[in-house]
Design an enzyme around this catalytic site. Structure first.
Site, PDB file in Angstrom:
ATOM      1  N   ASP A 163      -8.430   7.502   8.496  1.00 47.31           N
ATOM      2  CA  ASP A 163      -9.457   6.543   8.067  1.00 47.31           C
ATOM      3  C   ASP A 163      -9.644   5.444   9.109  1.00 47.31           C
ATOM      4  O   ASP A 163     -10.565   4.649   9.002  1.00 47.31           O
ATOM      5  CB  ASP A 163      -9.039   5.918   6.727  1.00 47.31           C
ATOM      6  CG  ASP A 163     -10.140   5.060   6.099  1.00 47.31           C
ATOM      7  OD1 ASP A 163     -11.316   5.497   6.144  1.00 47.31           O
ATOM      8  OD2 ASP A 163      -9.842   3.959   5.592  1.00 47.31           O
TER       9      ASP A 163
ATOM     10  N   GLU B  29     -12.370   1.330  17.061  1.00 47.04           N
ATOM     11  CA  GLU B  29     -13.441   1.527  16.060  1.00 47.04           C
ATOM     12  C   GLU B  29     -14.671   0.714  16.455  1.00 47.04           C
ATOM     13  O   GLU B  29     -14.522  -0.373  16.988  1.00 47.04           O
ATOM     14  CB  GLU B  29     -12.952   1.047  14.679  1.00 47.04           C
ATOM     15  CG  GLU B  29     -11.876   1.914  14.108  1.00 47.04           C
ATOM     16  CD  GLU B  29     -11.367   1.398  12.759  1.00 47.04           C
ATOM     17  OE1 GLU B  29     -12.017   0.510  12.163  1.00 47.04           O
ATOM     18  OE2 GLU B  29     -10.322   1.872  12.311  1.00 47.04           O
TER      19      GLU B  29
ATOM     20  N   GLY C 132     -10.955   2.284   3.588  1.00 47.87           N
ATOM     21  CA  GLY C 132      -9.798   1.860   2.775  1.00 47.87           C
ATOM     22  C   GLY C 132     -10.126   0.878   1.658  1.00 47.87           C
ATOM     23  O   GLY C 132      -9.833   1.116   0.495  1.00 47.87           O
ATOM     24  N   SER C 133     -10.736  -0.244   2.008  1.00 49.32           N
ATOM     25  CA  SER C 133     -10.950  -1.272   0.994  1.00 49.32           C
ATOM     26  C   SER C 133     -12.380  -1.269   0.459  1.00 49.32           C
ATOM     27  O   SER C 133     -12.783  -2.205  -0.240  1.00 49.32           O
ATOM     28  CB  SER C 133     -10.624  -2.642   1.596  1.00 49.32           C
ATOM     29  OG  SER C 133     -11.471  -2.900   2.691  1.00 49.32           O
TER      30      SER C 133
ATOM     31  N   ALA D 141      -3.655   3.066   7.928  1.00 50.55           N
ATOM     32  CA  ALA D 141      -3.271   1.707   8.341  1.00 50.55           C
ATOM     33  C   ALA D 141      -4.122   1.205   9.505  1.00 50.55           C
ATOM     34  O   ALA D 141      -5.118   0.498   9.293  1.00 50.55           O
ATOM     35  CB  ALA D 141      -1.790   1.679   8.675  1.00 50.55           C
ATOM     36  N   ARG D 142      -3.751   1.561  10.720  1.00 52.51           N
ATOM     37  CA  ARG D 142      -4.507   1.153  11.898  1.00 52.51           C
ATOM     38  C   ARG D 142      -4.421   2.238  12.965  1.00 52.51           C
ATOM     39  O   ARG D 142      -3.356   2.823  13.183  1.00 52.51           O
ATOM     40  CB  ARG D 142      -3.941  -0.156  12.487  1.00 52.51           C
ATOM     41  CG  ARG D 142      -4.302  -1.416  11.704  1.00 52.51           C
ATOM     42  CD  ARG D 142      -5.795  -1.756  11.794  1.00 52.51           C
ATOM     43  NE  ARG D 142      -6.136  -2.975  11.082  1.00 52.51           N
ATOM     44  CZ  ARG D 142      -6.582  -3.027   9.828  1.00 52.51           C
ATOM     45  NH1 ARG D 142      -6.751  -1.924   9.131  1.00 52.51           N
ATOM     46  NH2 ARG D 142      -6.893  -4.181   9.270  1.00 52.51           N
TER      47      ARG D 142
ATOM     48  N   ILE E  16       0.845  -1.207   0.000  1.00 53.20           N
ATOM     49  CA  ILE E  16       0.000   0.000   0.000  1.00 53.20           C
ATOM     50  C   ILE E  16       0.874   1.249   0.000  1.00 53.20           C
ATOM     51  O   ILE E  16       0.633   2.192  -0.761  1.00 53.20           O
ATOM     52  CB  ILE E  16      -0.986  -0.034   1.192  1.00 53.20           C
ATOM     53  CG1 ILE E  16      -1.951  -1.225   1.013  1.00 53.20           C
ATOM     54  CG2 ILE E  16      -1.754   1.281   1.316  1.00 53.20           C
ATOM     55  CD1 ILE E  16      -2.776  -1.570   2.246  1.00 53.20           C
TER      56      ILE E  16
ATOM     57  N   HIS F  77     -13.210   4.272   8.090  1.00 53.80           N
ATOM     58  CA  HIS F  77     -12.503   3.063   7.633  1.00 53.80           C
ATOM     59  C   HIS F  77     -13.012   2.583   6.263  1.00 53.80           C
ATOM     60  O   HIS F  77     -13.587   1.501   6.134  1.00 53.80           O
ATOM     61  CB  HIS F  77     -12.606   1.923   8.664  1.00 53.80           C
ATOM     62  CG  HIS F  77     -11.508   0.924   8.532  1.00 53.80           C
ATOM     63  ND1 HIS F  77     -10.964   0.232   9.594  1.00 53.80           N
ATOM     64  CD2 HIS F  77     -10.813   0.482   7.445  1.00 53.80           C
ATOM     65  CE1 HIS F  77     -10.020  -0.576   9.171  1.00 53.80           C
ATOM     66  NE2 HIS F  77      -9.907  -0.444   7.856  1.00 53.80           N
TER      67      HIS F  77
HETATM   68  C1  DGY Z   1      -7.489  -4.235   5.862  1.00 55.43           C
HETATM   69  O1  DGY Z   1      -7.701  -5.172   5.098  1.00 55.43           O
HETATM   70  O2  DGY Z   1      -6.675  -4.345   6.770  1.00 55.43           O
HETATM   71  C2  DGY Z   1      -8.285  -3.008   5.637  1.00 55.43           C
HETATM   72  O3  DGY Z   1      -8.081  -2.074   6.628  1.00 55.43           O
HETATM   73  C3  DGY Z   1      -9.742  -3.392   5.533  1.00 55.43           C
HETATM   74  O4  DGY Z   1     -10.522  -2.303   5.201  1.00 55.43           O
END
Ligand code: DGY
Length: 317
Positions: A260, A265, A285-286, A235-236, A156, A283
């Site tokens: 994000d 969460e 991201g994906s 990321a986290r 990423i 969140h």
């Molecule tokens: C992941 O896959 O770790 C992403 O944060 C999911 O949205």
């Protein structure tokens, strides 16, 4: 047929695939199962298709039935799972790399743009019809020519680096090791976090959450940034000490944040909400159809591969 517990609702086609391949116990109401529920519901199952919202800590893993042989996490990150505890129990843990790189990098860039170009204030002004064009209205930070520091140059991070470079940003990164030239795409390597942060007009946190990275962005490390830097995290949440970042916003040490992901969460530190310089997303991201489909299919395939071959290319423990 192997029996699996799917802890969260998947997109329809993916649930159909899971039902074709396994005796799958689906979660059609998308209820958030407690750890005790996961333990109870996995009785008689061979595997669990978990998501990042399932806290699979050592206590939970130790109480899973003997029959569980795999936890296939529907995410690239696996900070929600105690890998060691799973290993001790002989449970394989797998993740879904690659398929979400593009979608997550898109959000990583959006966070940078949103924070640098004052998008929260712009949206509010437009919605309230409380704006007029003027030469100095919502002047933000231009990406072109700015230095982007990427913390964690995995898939990423590399994709964000490529897009950022095409936007004219000058890319720097810190990683456990220096990447080969085909992967670093001309970005400058820093062997310490301090060195990276000291040249980051914009920081993009892209590293996994682990014991080493928890609260890596904290009161002390934020001071390494140039004054008025922008901090983004795709990321986290666990990687950032929220109180320290909020304090840095308050002191204008940090100009804006783009986030994000959050600790705990779906809650987030309410301190961020006071700042119009906080561009915050839930969140995402994906979150595209293509990516969520590919992730769920891969999570299902990981289970199949593991039961067929006794191994899986996406095993992480
Ligand atoms: C992941 O896959 O770790 C992403 O944060 C999911 O949205």
């Amino acid at each position: 047929m192997k029996k699996i517990l799917v802890t969260r609702k998947l997109l329809k086609e993916c649930e159909e695939k899971a039902l074709k391949m396994f005796d799958a116990n689906l979660n059609s109401n998308d209820e958030l199962y407690s750890q005790n529920n996961v333990i109870k519901m996995s009785q008689g199952c061979d595997g669990i298709l978990s998501s990042l919202t399932d806290k699979m800590d050592a206590e939970t893993i130790n109480k899973l039935p003997e029959s569980i042989k795999i936890i296939s996490n529907f995410a690239v990150g696996f900070g929600n799972i105690d890998l060691e505890a799973a290993k001790k129990r002989g449970i394989a843990v797998t993740n879904t790399p690659d398929v979400l790189t593009d979608a997550t990098a898109e959000i990583g860039i959006l966070l940078i743009l949103g924070a640098c170009r004052r998008v929260p204030e712009g949206i509010q002004g437009a919605k309230d019809c409380n704006w007029k064009w003027s030469a100095d209205y919502l002047i933000g930070k231009q990406l072109t020519g700015a230095r982007l520091g990427i913390l964690g140059m995995g898939r990423i991070g590399q994709k964000i680096a490529r897009i950022a470079k095409s936007l004219g940003m000058i890319v720097h990164y810190h990683n456990r090791s220096k990447l080969s030239p085909d992967k670093d795409n001309g970005a400058t390597y820093h062997d310490t976090l301090k060195s990276l942060m000291s040249v980051s007009d914009v920081l993009s946190v892209c590293c996994p959450a682990s014991n080493e990275t928890i609260n890596l962005i904290n009161k002390e490390t934020l001071e390494y940034l140039p004054k008025g830097a922008v901090v983004t995290n795709v990321a986290r949440g666990d990687i950032v000490d929220d109180e320290a970042l909020i304090d840095a916003l308050e002191r204008r040490k940090v100009y804006a944040v783009g986030l994000d992901v959050y600790k705990g969460e779906p809650n987030l530190n309410p301190g961020y909400l006071k700042y119009k310089q906080a561009f915050i997303l839930p969140h995402l991201g994906s979150a595209t159809k293509e990516t969520r489909t590919a992730m769920a299919n891969l999570a299902i395939d990981n289970i199949e591969e593991y039961f067929k071959t006794g191994n899986c290319k996406n095993k992480v423990n």
